[in-house]
Design a protein around this motif. Structure first.
Motif: not given
Length: 283
Positions: A79, A209-215, A231, A255-256
């Motif tokens: 991030r 895929e460790s960042l929320r909101g990005y999948g 995504h 994804t997400d």
């Protein structure tokens, strides 16, 4: 003989009663309480040892300086890298992090190349061809000597790397979400499995895929920019891989996300989010 026999028990009884009366009439003194906590020690109170001062966190001497970032609660190196236009591997190297998953709140990290150096992606960037005449031509004087004659030469742009970027659309779907103050990129609609393409040549800085909101997310570092593709459904590249413009890097997914779409962002080396539409060809 008879009188003497009866008198002695009465004397003994009277003596016993006198003793009992003396026991009940005298106040009972409690036994002294022994304090074993001070036995063998001085009665002078000892001072409590002072607590050791907490050790300063790594990099704290650089807090607030340009090119540095103070870790906040919930941060990850990925991030921080995205928000500063850098790959997490570069951050780990610049800050000598043996374990990039272990960063502390309050720790100060370098987020720009040491010494002001420009980090390149390892890809040769093609300069934009000049539409004007060449910078010089050669003429001959009467003696036949060749002399360079300057004409309307094109001056080099100071931001050559940025000018050289010629991004393409990473997907051919419909634009469904535009860039604004709350959206740091754009979203492009599609269907599952649609190819996701590298918008420019560069080096893959992150796959995961460790960042929320990005999948499922891919970050590609270019000379002067960082592009993000979120995504995804399936990845077609891996970290540290060199990719060329137009190369398939993933398949579109959800994804997400609430639909099949691509989340696309462009960041500069300071981490500033740019409007991709202004850097992409019109269509």
């Amino acid at each position: 003989m008879t009188s003497s026999f009866h008198f002695r028990p009465m004397v003994l009884m009277a003596s016993s009663l006198a003793l009992l009366a003396g026991c009940t009439s005298s106040p009972r003194t409690p036994a002294p309480v022994e304090d074993r906590t001070t036995m063998g020690r001085s009665s002078t109170p000892t001072a409590t040892p002072a607590a050791e001062a907490p050790k300063p966190l790594p990099g704290s001497e650089n807090a607030g300086k340009p090119g540095y970032y103070t870790v906040q609660r919930g941060d990850t190196l990925t991030r921080i890298g995205l928000d500063n236009g850098q790959g997490w591997r570069d951050l780990a190297r610049w800050n000598n992090l043996t374990n990039p998953d272990l960063i502390e709140v309050g720790q100060v990290l370098r987020v720009s190349p040491p010494g002001g150096a420009v980090e390149t992606s390892g890809v040769v960037v093609r300069p934009i061809a000049s539409s004007g005449p060449s910078s010089s031509v050669t003429t001959q004087d009467n003696a036949g000597n060749k002399e360079p004659t300057k004409e309307s030469a094109s001056k080099p742009n100071a931001n050559a790397n940025a000018q050289a970027m010629q991004f393409i659309w990473p997907s051919q779907g419909k634009l469904i979400s535009k860039f604004d103050a709350n959206n740091k990129g754009i979203e492009i609609a599609g269907k599952k499995g649609d190819p996701v393409l590298a918008a420019e040549s560069g080096k893959v800085a992150y796959v995961g895929e460790s960042l929320r909101g990005y999948g499922k997310l891919i970050l590609i570092k270019h000379n002067g920019y960082l592009t993000a593709y979120g995504h995804n459904d399936k990845f077609s590249v891996k970290e540290d891989q060199l990719v060329t413009k137009g190369q398939k890097i993933a398949e579109m997914g959800n994804t997400d996300a609430d639909a099949y779409k691509l989340k696309f962002e462009i960041r500069d080396t300071a981490g500033k989010a740019l409007n991709p539409v202004t850097l992409l060809p019109q269509r």
